[in-house]
Design an enzyme around this catalytic site. Structure first.
Site, PDB file in Angstrom:
ATOM      1  NE  ARG A 183     -34.990 118.676  46.227  1.00 56.70           N
ATOM      2  CZ  ARG A 183     -35.649 119.872  46.948  1.00 56.70           C
ATOM      3  NH1 ARG A 183     -35.779 121.157  46.187  1.00 56.70           N
ATOM      4  NH2 ARG A 183     -36.309 119.525  47.609  1.00 56.70           N
ATOM      5  CB  SER A 232     -35.487 113.404  49.470  1.00 56.41           C
ATOM      6  OG  SER A 232     -36.037 113.328  50.645  1.00 56.41           O
ATOM      7  CD  GLU A 302     -33.857 114.469  46.411  1.00 58.04           C
ATOM      8  OE1 GLU A 302     -35.390 114.435  46.396  1.00 58.04           O
ATOM      9  OE2 GLU A 302     -33.284 115.329  47.276  1.00 58.04           O
TER      10      GLU A 302
HETATM   11  C1  FAD Z   1     -31.036 115.223  57.494  1.00 62.18           C
HETATM   12  C2  FAD Z   1     -31.553 115.125  55.714  1.00 62.18           C
HETATM   13  C3  FAD Z   1     -32.510 116.254  55.766  1.00 62.18           C
HETATM   14  C4  FAD Z   1     -32.346 117.000  54.222  1.00 62.18           C
HETATM   15  N1  FAD Z   1     -33.042 117.734  54.040  1.00 62.18           N
HETATM   16  C5  FAD Z   1     -33.297 118.515  52.970  1.00 62.18           C
HETATM   17  C6  FAD Z   1     -33.637 118.835  52.102  1.00 62.18           C
HETATM   18  O1  FAD Z   1     -35.475 119.453  52.757  1.00 62.18           O
HETATM   19  N2  FAD Z   1     -33.621 119.619  51.432  1.00 62.18           N
HETATM   20  C7  FAD Z   1     -33.022 118.902  49.850  1.00 62.18           C
HETATM   21  O2  FAD Z   1     -33.069 119.636  49.048  1.00 62.18           O
HETATM   22  N3  FAD Z   1     -31.988 118.155  50.445  1.00 62.18           N
HETATM   23  C8  FAD Z   1     -31.827 117.811  51.695  1.00 62.18           C
HETATM   24  N4  FAD Z   1     -31.083 117.358  52.543  1.00 62.18           N
HETATM   25  C9  FAD Z   1     -29.605 116.512  51.272  1.00 62.18           C
HETATM   26  C10 FAD Z   1     -28.801 117.754  51.267  1.00 62.18           C
HETATM   27  O3  FAD Z   1     -28.388 118.206  52.316  1.00 62.18           O
HETATM   28  C11 FAD Z   1     -28.919 118.681  49.822  1.00 62.18           C
HETATM   29  O4  FAD Z   1     -28.617 117.883  48.845  1.00 62.18           O
HETATM   30  C12 FAD Z   1     -27.680 119.420  49.985  1.00 62.18           C
HETATM   31  O5  FAD Z   1     -27.790 120.366  49.290  1.00 62.18           O
HETATM   32  C13 FAD Z   1     -27.002 118.723  49.530  1.00 62.18           C
HETATM   33  O6  FAD Z   1     -25.372 119.730  49.781  1.00 62.18           O
HETATM   34  P1  FAD Z   1     -24.298 118.747  50.379  1.00 62.18           P
HETATM   35  O7  FAD Z   1     -22.872 119.622  50.654  1.00 62.18           O
HETATM   36  O8  FAD Z   1     -24.107 118.372  51.220  1.00 62.18           O
HETATM   37  O9  FAD Z   1     -23.315 117.814  49.130  1.00 62.18           O
HETATM   38  P2  FAD Z   1     -23.155 116.122  48.446  1.00 62.18           P
HETATM   39  O10 FAD Z   1     -23.891 115.143  49.212  1.00 62.18           O
HETATM   40  O11 FAD Z   1     -21.461 117.137  49.264  1.00 62.18           O
HETATM   41  O12 FAD Z   1     -22.987 116.423  47.104  1.00 62.18           O
HETATM   42  C14 FAD Z   1     -23.901 116.797  46.124  1.00 62.18           C
HETATM   43  C15 FAD Z   1     -23.989 117.264  44.650  1.00 62.18           C
HETATM   44  O13 FAD Z   1     -23.807 118.582  44.900  1.00 62.18           O
HETATM   45  C16 FAD Z   1     -22.217 118.558  44.033  1.00 62.18           C
HETATM   46  N5  FAD Z   1     -21.362 119.563  44.308  1.00 62.18           N
HETATM   47  C17 FAD Z   1     -20.992 119.731  45.553  1.00 62.18           C
HETATM   48  N6  FAD Z   1     -20.546 121.385  46.035  1.00 62.18           N
HETATM   49  C18 FAD Z   1     -20.633 120.579  44.643  1.00 62.18           C
HETATM   50  C19 FAD Z   1     -20.045 122.360  44.141  1.00 62.18           C
HETATM   51  N7  FAD Z   1     -18.493 123.265  45.395  1.00 62.18           N
HETATM   52  N8  FAD Z   1     -19.649 122.537  42.299  1.00 62.18           N
HETATM   53  C20 FAD Z   1     -20.328 122.333  41.905  1.00 62.18           C
HETATM   54  N9  FAD Z   1     -21.073 120.646  42.758  1.00 62.18           N
HETATM   55  C21 FAD Z   1     -21.599 120.512  43.794  1.00 62.18           C
HETATM   56  C22 FAD Z   1     -21.843 116.694  44.205  1.00 62.18           C
HETATM   57  O14 FAD Z   1     -21.276 116.589  43.096  1.00 62.18           O
HETATM   58  C23 FAD Z   1     -23.336 116.367  44.387  1.00 62.18           C
HETATM   59  O15 FAD Z   1     -23.448 115.719  42.888  1.00 62.18           O
HETATM   60  C24 FAD Z   1     -30.723 116.582  52.923  1.00 62.18           C
HETATM   61  C25 FAD Z   1     -29.830 115.136  53.997  1.00 62.18           C
HETATM   62  C26 FAD Z   1     -29.720 114.804  55.140  1.00 62.18           C
HETATM   63  C27 FAD Z   1     -28.936 114.175  55.506  1.00 62.18           C
END
Ligand code: FAD
Length: 324
Positions: A183, A232, A302
């Site tokens: 992560r 998480s 996380e």
């Molecule tokens: C129901 C649920 C289940 C989930 N299950 C998992 C799982 O199984 N495995 C897992 O790994 N995660 C899981 N997650 C967490 C999440 O979906 C992941 O971490 C996902 O990759 C975050 O993407 P996001 O677009 O929502 O990013 P955001 O939540 O908007 O941002 C997360 C981070 O990424 C950075 N970021 C976003 N876009 C960019 C970009 N273009 N350039 C640089 N930095 C950027 C942001 O600055 C921030 O630091 C889950 C979340 C939920 C709500």
């Protein structure tokens, strides 16, 4: 009381913003962006039209203005005082495409939902992407978080990442350059990922379909995916499962204001009503305190916490925390 002033920040940027093709929104609601549906305002949100527009904006943005990039907000907790400076949110039009670019090669824009890359891979008989089917984030978030599930991880599939730095310079990184671990990526926090190329392997469609179905069924059973959540809350400490430590410390179902540790999956925090950023973060620190007292282990967040506290509603890291 408003802690940020988007109109003032916008005015300070001068006439240069008139050449932009994307959208600038002062005092933008982050409640609408995050899965938690909680937290304060983004002082100024910029949704670039495309990469050139993003580069133009970054070149005109004074170095002292803080810059934050968000994806679709599925891993974010925004504090109630809001996010000072600019929040970049990539537009689906400019950064949402997913396409085949060679044998077993897929190129995806950074705001493309992870699910779309899984679907494209299945349609084209490319294996290795089924795990993305269950992750509700965008590719940008996956690149930053090294998102993974069900034995798969972003670092296993990505081969090339395109990004823009704070000064508006464009970069291309190999998988090795990304310095991936659990992560985490070691590349600069200032980078905005714009798109990436991923590589899979030939696989029968029926097998991929079955994997995707298994991913979906598993999630529906063990995760509160229909709730307002951030996924998480804490990383798994080496050799431990965060949920088990939380459960053993008696925190399953623990509540603070409108926030609760889910009874279904106790490493998922949920907004059960009108939780504030304060309610959620305070609950997280309560859990860290109790786990530390019970097992002597320091849980690490996380979920990414962004922005500033409301005066008088600060959340201090729990007593066992060293550096935050
Ligand atoms: C129901 C649920 C289940 C989930 N299950 C998992 C799982 O199984 N495995 C897992 O790994 N995660 C899981 N997650 C967490 C999440 O979906 C992941 O971490 C996902 O990759 C975050 O993407 P996001 O677009 O929502 O990013 P955001 O939540 O908007 O941002 C997360 C981070 O990424 C950075 N970021 C976003 N876009 C960019 C970009 N273009 N350039 C640089 N930095 C950027 C942001 O600055 C921030 O630091 C889950 C979340 C939920 C709500």
């Amino acid at each position: 009381m408003k802690q940020v002033d988007g109109e003032k920040l916008l005015a300070s940027l001068g006439e240069g913003v008139n050449q932009l093709r994307g959208r600038l929104t002062p005092d933008a609601s982050m409640e609408r962006v995050t899965w938690f549906q909680a937290g304060g305002l983004a002082e100024l949100m910029f949704q670039p039209h495309d990469v050139d527009d993003l580069v133009t904006f970054l070149k005109l943005l004074p170095a002292e203005v803080p810059l934050t990039v968000v994806g679709v907000g599925s891993n974010l907790l925004v504090r109630d005082g809001g996010i000072p400076g600019v929040v970049v949110r990539l537009s689906a039009k400019g950064f949402g495409q997913v396409e085949l670019v060679g044998e077993n090669l897929i190129r995806a824009g950074a705001i493309c939902p992870d699910k779309h890359i899984a679907a494209m891979a299945m349609d084209n008989g490319i294996g290795g992407f089924a795990f993305y089917y269950g992750i509700p984030g965008s590719i940008g978030g996956a690149l930053r978080m090294n998102a993974g599930a069900n034995g798969g991880e972003t670092s296993q599939r990505v081969i090339e990442v395109h990004a823009v730095d704070r000064q508006g310079n464009q970069h291309v990184f190999s998988k090795e350059d990304m310095g991936y671990s659990y992560r985490h990526t070691s590349v600069s926090k200032d980078l905005i990922f714009t798109h990436a190329v991923f590589e899979g392997y030939p696989e029968e469609r029926a097998k991929i379909r079955a994997e995707m179905d298994a991913v979906r069924q598993h999630r529906e059973t063990v995760q509160p995916i229909k709730e307002k959540t951030g996924g998480s809350t804490f990383k798994n400490p080496p050799g431990h499962s965060a949920w088990k430590l939380i459960d053993d410390a008696g925190c399953r179902g623990l509540m603070n204001g409108g926030a609760q540790m889910s009874s279904l999956h106790c490493n998922f925090m949920i907004n059960i009503g009108h939780a504030t950023g304060y309610d959620l973060e305070y609950l997280g620190e309560m859990v860290r305190q109790r786990v530390f007292e019970h097992a002597g282990i320091k849980l690490e967040w996380e979920i990414k916490r962004l922005g500033i506290f409301m005066p008088g509603r600060e959340v201090r890291p729990f007593q066992g925390a060293t550096t935050e």
